[in-house]
Design a protein around this motif. Structure first.
Motif, PDB file in Angstrom:
ATOM      1  N   ALA A   1      -0.202  -3.165 -12.769  1.00  0.00           N
ATOM      2  CA  ALA A   1      -0.382  -1.889 -13.469  1.00  0.00           C
ATOM      3  C   ALA A   1      -1.665  -1.892 -14.285  1.00  0.00           C
ATOM      4  O   ALA A   1      -2.355  -0.868 -14.382  1.00  0.00           O
ATOM      5  CB  ALA A   1       0.820  -1.610 -14.366  1.00  0.00           C
TER       6      ALA A   1
ATOM      7  N   TYR B   1       3.922   1.035 -10.879  1.00  0.00           N
ATOM      8  CA  TYR B   1       3.860  -0.400 -10.583  1.00  0.00           C
ATOM      9  C   TYR B   1       4.940  -1.147 -11.370  1.00  0.00           C
ATOM     10  O   TYR B   1       5.619  -2.036 -10.847  1.00  0.00           O
ATOM     11  CB  TYR B   1       2.482  -0.968 -10.941  1.00  0.00           C
ATOM     12  CG  TYR B   1       1.364  -0.511 -10.041  1.00  0.00           C
ATOM     13  CD1 TYR B   1       1.135  -1.121  -8.819  1.00  0.00           C
ATOM     14  CD2 TYR B   1       0.505   0.517 -10.426  1.00  0.00           C
ATOM     15  CE1 TYR B   1       0.103  -0.714  -7.992  1.00  0.00           C
ATOM     16  CE2 TYR B   1      -0.530   0.932  -9.612  1.00  0.00           C
ATOM     17  CZ  TYR B   1      -0.726   0.311  -8.401  1.00  0.00           C
ATOM     18  OH  TYR B   1      -1.753   0.721  -7.582  1.00  0.00           O
TER      19      TYR B   1
ATOM     20  N   THR C   1      -0.188   4.587 -12.927  1.00  0.00           N
ATOM     21  CA  THR C   1       0.089   3.151 -13.041  1.00  0.00           C
ATOM     22  C   THR C   1       1.510   2.808 -13.479  1.00  0.00           C
ATOM     23  O   THR C   1       1.929   1.662 -13.314  1.00  0.00           O
ATOM     24  CB  THR C   1      -0.877   2.508 -14.054  1.00  0.00           C
ATOM     25  OG1 THR C   1      -0.691   3.134 -15.333  1.00  0.00           O
ATOM     26  CG2 THR C   1      -2.311   2.681 -13.628  1.00  0.00           C
TER      27      THR C   1
ATOM     28  N   GLY D   1      -4.341  -1.378 -11.877  1.00  0.00           N
ATOM     29  CA  GLY D   1      -4.285   0.009 -11.423  1.00  0.00           C
ATOM     30  C   GLY D   1      -4.814   0.982 -12.462  1.00  0.00           C
ATOM     31  O   GLY D   1      -5.426   1.999 -12.121  1.00  0.00           O
TER      32      GLY D   1
END
Length: 590
Positions: A514, A464, A461, A517
């Motif tokens: 994020a 991102y 993540t 994610g």
């Protein structure tokens, strides 16, 4: 006596340079023709493979000789999923940005969808696609493409929506003064303004597609074993068997594809998108791309542009302008039309139907989860708290290093040429392929999957945030940077007055995606198979993964609902106010 310089070019040198100038366009035309033939052959090959019967007993070969074909199939799936994601992101972001009545609802839906793990979509999507095409391999392929789409689309939609909401007011007023049609405004203002953010989020989406490829090409559901030939299934099989040589070959192939994609696709697009930066002073530091420079010299592409693209564009714009002028003339002097009673009745009917559908689905959900015991509810709550803590810790760790590194890459094009491909490679390599090494190292130093899951979330993540920060740093106008230099701002002043306000809308987009994610990565981070053993830790991701494998729909549904509720609550209390702040206070404009 005047002495002439001795380094003047000779006739032979000038003739040779003219031949090279004439030969390069021919080489590019030949390359374009070869690429066109290759694309046509690939389309025929894919159509033939997908039209065949489904192979329920496919065995994934770990021989390096199988890698070219596996890589081709995976690239096709990711490419189609990306095109689907791009179309969806533009349509969804545009609709949400310009329809104030349904905007809160659409953003809430986007929050929910981007937080739902891929494995929660998996049973319904795969069974539906296989049911639509029971006698063709196409059903399983479409299921995998849709699953890759669900893991790659949301950050692109958020990026395009955020860019539309932060367009400078004077540019919007200019389109109104010149009476642009919605299509003209989209093509000449909104897409160019959103190009930088959309491009860097496209890179992140493709990297995310590689990350979830292992879960989408090979998975178990009850007694069914879905397998597709591809790099994801190759790496998953190698990881399950602990075959280090096969993992190395698979990662080498993936890195080679990523590097080729960066040089042939992303680097030219980044150089091309630099002209869409909103600034009044042209930057002296431009991103260069040899591929883009060669493409601009192609006679075939130039002729195609002059005789096809440009006349067609002018015709479309002229027709839109004539139609819009005619509509405005008809509307002059007329009072604004009040909404008709039939339109109001239709709106009320749609709202009533939607309410009935929601109530029915809520009732069905309660019926489905009713067999769960109190102990299972407590386990789900305990898992939710554990996963919530891991998600926020991984976000904090990611932001701590991605913000300064992303700003440095965005401010220094020379550094970007080196760091951007490396970041793309690192973001695209599936963390699940590296996780066995990380987990073994953590076990040796006394850690376990509880700490290892945070590391895996971080690996999945942090990109991102990094790619959005890079896009934000690149989008800061050059004149603002030069003013900061002219007035000798200190490092702290530069960060407070130029950098952080400039990257703020992009940073919030990166943090939101994020966060989603990280929740999505929890299904892999908290439940992992190593050497035919299943390792898991306390968390919602582990419970969802186990429920998917066992076909326990009540736990799968309730776990997904709990993730969605936590993400929506966090977005409403934290991210949505920050989005409004980015749209108002940190919006570029005169």
């Amino acid at each position: 006596m005047i002495s002439l310089p001795t380094n003047l070019p000779t006739r032979e040198t000038l003739a040779r340079s003219q031949v090279l100038r004439r030969s390069w366009p021919f080489v590019m035309d030949l390359a374009v023709a070869v690429i066109g033939l290759a694309v046509f052959y690939c389309i025929v090959l894919i159509a033939k493979f997908w039209a065949g019967p489904p192979n329920t007993q496919m065995v994934v070969s770990l021989s390096p000789r199988a890698l070219p074909a596996y890589a081709f199939y995976s690239v096709v799936r990711i490419g189609l999923a990306y095109l689907l994601s791009l179309a969806f992101a533009i349509a969804y972001g545009y609709t949400a940005a310009y329809n104030t009545r349904i905007e809160p609802f659409m953003i809430a839906v986007l929050d929910i969808l981007q937080s739902i793990p891929v494995l929660s979509f998996l049973p319904g999507v795969m069974l539906a696609m296989v049911g639509l095409f029971p006698t063709r391999h196409l059903g399983v392929e479409l299921g995998a493409i849709v699953l890759i789409f669900t893991g790659a689309v949301w950050n692109m939609a958020f990026s395009f929506y955020s860019s539309l909401k932060s367009i400078p007011r004077e540019l919007i007023e200019a389109t109104r003064v010149y009476r642009y049609s919605p299509f003209q405004r989209l093509v000449q203002l909104e897409l160019p303004y959103a190009a930088i953010g959309l491009l860097w989020n496209s890179i992140m989406s493709v990297a995310g597609a590689w990350f979830f490829l292992m879960a989408c090409e090979m998975f178990h559901f009850r007694s069914q074993d879905f397998r597709l030939p591809g790099l994801g299934s190759y790496l998953q099989t190698a990881a399950d068997q602990g075959n280090g040589h096969a993992i190395a070959w698979g990662l080498f192939t993936m890195v080679a594809i990523i590097v080729a994609t960066d040089q042939l696709l992303w680097r030219p697009l980044i150089a091309w998108s630099d002209k869409f930066k909103f600034e009044q002073v042209e930057s002296s530091k431009r991103v260069a791309s040899p591929i883009l420079a060669l493409l601009t010299q192609s006679n075939a592409l130039t002729a195609l542009k002059e005789h096809t693209t440009e006349p067609l564009t002018e015709y479309v714009y002229t027709r839109y302008a004539e139609r819009r002028i005619a509509i405005l003339k008809r509307q002059e002097g007329r009072p604004p039309a009040a909404p008709s009673k039939s339109a109001n009745l239709l709106a009320y009917a749609l709202i009533a139907i939607a309410a009935v559908v929601v109530l029915y689905l809520a009732r069905q959900t309660l019926i489905l989860i009713s067999p769960l015991q109190r102990s299972q509810y407590l386990e789900l709550l305990k898992g939710a708290a554990a996963t919530f803590g891991r998600v926020n810790l991984s976000l904090a760790l990611a932001a701590a290093w991605t913000i300064p590194v992303g700003v440095a890459i965005g401010f220094h094009p020379r550094l970007a040429r080196i760091a951007q491909p490396l970041a793309q490679i690192a973001a695209s390599v599936p963390a699940t392929a590296l996780f066995p090494v990380i987990l073994l190292a953590l076990v040796r130093i006394g850690g376990g999957l509880g700490i290892g899951s945070i590391a895996l979330m971080l690996l999945g993540t942090q990109w991102y945030i990094l790619f959005n920060v890079i896009a934000g740093a690149l989008a800061i106008p050059t004149d603002l940077k030069e003013v900061a230099t002219l007035f000798h701002f200190s490092t702290l002043q530069r960060w407070k007055t130029v950098i952080l306000p400039g990257i703020f809308p992009f940073l919030i987009t990166g943090m939101v995606t994020a966060s989603g994610g990280a929740w999505n990565a929890s299904i892999i981070a908290e439940y992992f198979r190593l050497n035919n053993q299943t390792l898991q830790t306390v968390g919602l991701g582990a419970m969802i993964s186990n429920a998917t494998e066992q076909g326990q729909f009540p736990i799968l549904l309730l776990g997904t609902v709990m993730i969605s509720l936590m993400v929506v609550t966090t977005n409403r209390l934290v991210w949505r106010p920050l989005f409004r702040l980015a749209e108002t206070r940190y919006r570029l404009g005169a």
